[in-house]
Write a protein that holds these residues in place. Sequence first.
Motif, PDB file in Angstrom:
ATOM      1  N   ALA A 167     -21.572 -36.540   8.807  1.00 59.41           N
ATOM      2  CA  ALA A 167     -21.237 -36.881  10.186  1.00 59.41           C
ATOM      3  C   ALA A 167     -20.501 -35.739  10.881  1.00 59.41           C
ATOM      4  O   ALA A 167     -20.682 -35.522  12.089  1.00 59.41           O
ATOM      5  CB  ALA A 167     -20.388 -38.154  10.218  1.00 59.41           C
ATOM      6  N   SER A 168     -19.687 -34.990  10.133  1.00 56.63           N
ATOM      7  CA  SER A 168     -18.978 -33.852  10.726  1.00 56.63           C
ATOM      8  C   SER A 168     -19.958 -32.754  11.134  1.00 56.63           C
ATOM      9  O   SER A 168     -19.809 -32.136  12.200  1.00 56.63           O
ATOM     10  CB  SER A 168     -17.955 -33.297   9.738  1.00 56.63           C
ATOM     11  N   ILE A 169     -20.940 -32.502  10.307  1.00 62.55           N
ATOM     12  CA  ILE A 169     -21.911 -31.438  10.595  1.00 62.55           C
ATOM     13  C   ILE A 169     -22.845 -31.835  11.733  1.00 62.55           C
ATOM     14  O   ILE A 169     -23.107 -31.046  12.655  1.00 62.55           O
ATOM     15  CB  ILE A 169     -22.726 -31.100   9.328  1.00 62.55           C
ATOM     16  N   THR A 170     -23.349 -33.053  11.682  1.00 67.26           N
ATOM     17  CA  THR A 170     -24.361 -33.484  12.658  1.00 67.26           C
ATOM     18  C   THR A 170     -23.763 -34.125  13.903  1.00 67.26           C
ATOM     19  O   THR A 170     -24.459 -34.270  14.910  1.00 67.26           O
ATOM     20  CB  THR A 170     -25.314 -34.494  12.013  1.00 67.26           C
ATOM     21  N   ARG A 171     -22.509 -34.561  13.823  1.00 65.26           N
ATOM     22  CA  ARG A 171     -21.841 -35.321  14.879  1.00 65.26           C
ATOM     23  C   ARG A 171     -22.545 -36.639  15.149  1.00 65.26           C
ATOM     24  O   ARG A 171     -22.443 -37.210  16.233  1.00 65.26           O
ATOM     25  CB  ARG A 171     -21.724 -34.527  16.188  1.00 65.26           C
ATOM     26  N   GLN A 172     -23.266 -37.145  14.149  1.00 60.21           N
ATOM     27  CA  GLN A 172     -23.983 -38.406  14.258  1.00 60.21           C
ATOM     28  C   GLN A 172     -23.487 -39.368  13.174  1.00 60.21           C
ATOM     29  O   GLN A 172     -23.847 -39.233  12.009  1.00 60.21           O
ATOM     30  CB  GLN A 172     -25.496 -38.184  14.092  1.00 60.21           C
ATOM     31  N   PRO A 173     -22.672 -40.344  13.537  1.00 59.85           N
ATOM     32  CA  PRO A 173     -22.164 -41.273  12.520  1.00 59.85           C
ATOM     33  C   PRO A 173     -23.273 -42.030  11.779  1.00 59.85           C
ATOM     34  O   PRO A 173     -23.116 -42.333  10.597  1.00 59.85           O
ATOM     35  CB  PRO A 173     -21.290 -42.236  13.338  1.00 59.85           C
ATOM     36  N   LEU A 174     -24.367 -42.327  12.460  1.00 56.34           N
ATOM     37  CA  LEU A 174     -25.454 -43.047  11.796  1.00 56.34           C
ATOM     38  C   LEU A 174     -26.044 -42.240  10.641  1.00 56.34           C
ATOM     39  O   LEU A 174     -26.407 -42.792   9.601  1.00 56.34           O
ATOM     40  CB  LEU A 174     -26.544 -43.410  12.802  1.00 56.34           C
ATOM     41  N   LEU A 175     -26.164 -40.920  10.826  1.00 58.79           N
ATOM     42  CA  LEU A 175     -26.641 -40.085   9.728  1.00 58.79           C
ATOM     43  C   LEU A 175     -25.635 -40.074   8.583  1.00 58.79           C
ATOM     44  O   LEU A 175     -26.007 -40.034   7.410  1.00 58.79           O
ATOM     45  CB  LEU A 175     -26.898 -38.657  10.229  1.00 58.79           C
ATOM     46  N   GLY A 176     -24.355 -40.113   8.918  1.00 59.08           N
ATOM     47  CA  GLY A 176     -23.337 -40.227   7.874  1.00 59.08           C
ATOM     48  C   GLY A 176     -23.461 -41.535   7.110  1.00 59.08           C
ATOM     49  O   GLY A 176     -23.279 -41.575   5.886  1.00 59.08           O
ATOM     50  N   LEU A 177     -23.818 -42.597   7.826  1.00 65.67           N
ATOM     51  CA  LEU A 177     -24.021 -43.891   7.179  1.00 65.67           C
ATOM     52  C   LEU A 177     -25.179 -43.832   6.183  1.00 65.67           C
ATOM     53  O   LEU A 177     -25.077 -44.317   5.054  1.00 65.67           O
ATOM     54  CB  LEU A 177     -24.288 -44.953   8.244  1.00 65.67           C
ATOM     55  N   VAL A 178     -26.279 -43.227   6.604  1.00 61.71           N
ATOM     56  CA  VAL A 178     -27.441 -43.087   5.718  1.00 61.71           C
ATOM     57  C   VAL A 178     -27.083 -42.233   4.506  1.00 61.71           C
ATOM     58  O   VAL A 178     -27.455 -42.546   3.364  1.00 61.71           O
ATOM     59  CB  VAL A 178     -28.633 -42.487   6.481  1.00 61.71           C
ATOM     60  N   ALA A 179     -26.345 -41.142   4.734  1.00 60.08           N
ATOM     61  CA  ALA A 179     -25.944 -40.271   3.627  1.00 60.08           C
ATOM     62  C   ALA A 179     -25.058 -41.009   2.640  1.00 60.08           C
ATOM     63  O   ALA A 179     -25.152 -40.814   1.420  1.00 60.08           O
ATOM     64  CB  ALA A 179     -25.216 -39.041   4.175  1.00 60.08           C
ATOM     65  N   ALA A 180     -24.191 -41.881   3.146  1.00 57.22           N
ATOM     66  CA  ALA A 180     -23.320 -42.665   2.261  1.00 57.22           C
ATOM     67  C   ALA A 180     -24.146 -43.605   1.381  1.00 57.22           C
ATOM     68  O   ALA A 180     -23.849 -43.783   0.194  1.00 57.22           O
ATOM     69  CB  ALA A 180     -22.311 -43.458   3.088  1.00 57.22           C
ATOM     70  N   MET A 181     -25.192 -44.192   1.950  1.00 56.07           N
ATOM     71  CA  MET A 181     -26.065 -45.060   1.162  1.00 56.07           C
ATOM     72  C   MET A 181     -26.749 -44.278   0.048  1.00 56.07           C
ATOM     73  O   MET A 181     -26.846 -44.737  -1.091  1.00 56.07           O
ATOM     74  CB  MET A 181     -27.111 -45.712   2.064  1.00 56.07           C
TER      75      MET A 181
END
Length: 420
Positions: A167-181
């Motif tokens: 999320a820090s790199i992309t500034r997209q929390p949704l992508l951070g959510l997917v990465a966490a999964m």
Amino acid sequence: MPGGSDAPETAVIRSWKAPIALGVFAVLYGLLLLLAPRGGDTTFRLSTDSDVIQLPELVVPVGLTTWIFFVLLVVLAAASAYFVRTWGRTPLWILIVYIVAFVVGFLSWAASEETIPVVGLLAGSIALAVPLIYGALGGVIGERAGVVNIAIEGQLLAGAFTAAVVASITRQPLLGLVAAMVAGAAVAFVLVAFAIKYLVDQVIVGVVLNVLVIGLTSFLYSQVLQPNAALLNSPPRFDRIPIPLLSEIPVIGPVLFRQTIVVYLMYIAVALVYVGMFHTRWGLRLRAVGEHPQAADTVGIKVNATRFWNLLLAGAIAGIGGTVFTIGAAIPFNKEMTGGAGFIALAAVIFGQWDPIKATLAALLFGFASSLQNTLNIIGSPVPSEFMLMLPYLVTIFVVAGVVGRSRAPAADGKPYIKG
């Protein structure tokens, strides 16, 4: 027998743990009122300044209120003993009413001449319970499939780390959510691979994985994230999304319906896991491989494949819970920031008797204990701060050791299956 019934008698197995524990805590509560009596009034604030519908504050006299709740606790403990003697177990509603009565009575005593922000207390409980609920759902799925998921802590921590970085790199929390999964599923993959392929003891693998994830994320935090904090460790947060009309319901609205997408996904996840586990073919197969894998194998269910894919699902769900620690609140990742939440989630699985709804309620109880600790510290409660820090863990011990009663894990839980 002549003149008698041929029907076999069913033995009722009684566990007196719950009524004994309820009785003990009622006595302790009574001793608190006798040894440290308090007077005055306690105020319960039921609305926030932003609420459209403003409820009046509830002011109660401390002395009368606390003793009324003491009597109620004694009655509930006696009712628990009656139900155990008659039917062999304590109904869930008695435990729920007992906990609510104990909490309200204790708050009335602890907040004498102070004001309890009820909405803030409950909203904090939800916020603190969200990662526990996700972790508990992952634990229920894993253990129902026959694999002990001790690695929930590692899955939460891996989810928090990857969510913060992506999320820090992309500034997209949704992508951070997917990465966490993905990160949570990756930890689960290692667990299930060793458990199924190499038949390693599942508890040992889970413990080792927790230590491995803690060590790996701590190393990467020190060597990579800290020197590049602006790029790699400054996660954005999910915005709160109030649901029209529902968010304006007094008390309930601000607590449940002014939340982020992670919380709304949690509502959906709890409902889907419950319905899927007990009302679909997927759930039937899942429970079959956890209860009697040999029988499941004979009807064509691929036991190890079912365990493998369900453990990946469990890890992905737990990984979502890790996002609460970082992108859920725009907090940079830090070492061991999950703080043992995975182990409390595991306790919620046991307290909830491997049922997704009951495990969710248990996680909410643990979240409430943590929120209560914060609230009482803010209002200046006479309870020692050291005790307040212990409160969430004391509640964990209390419910698991004293209230659960007789509970049975899935029969094949923790046992590897070797075909043939």
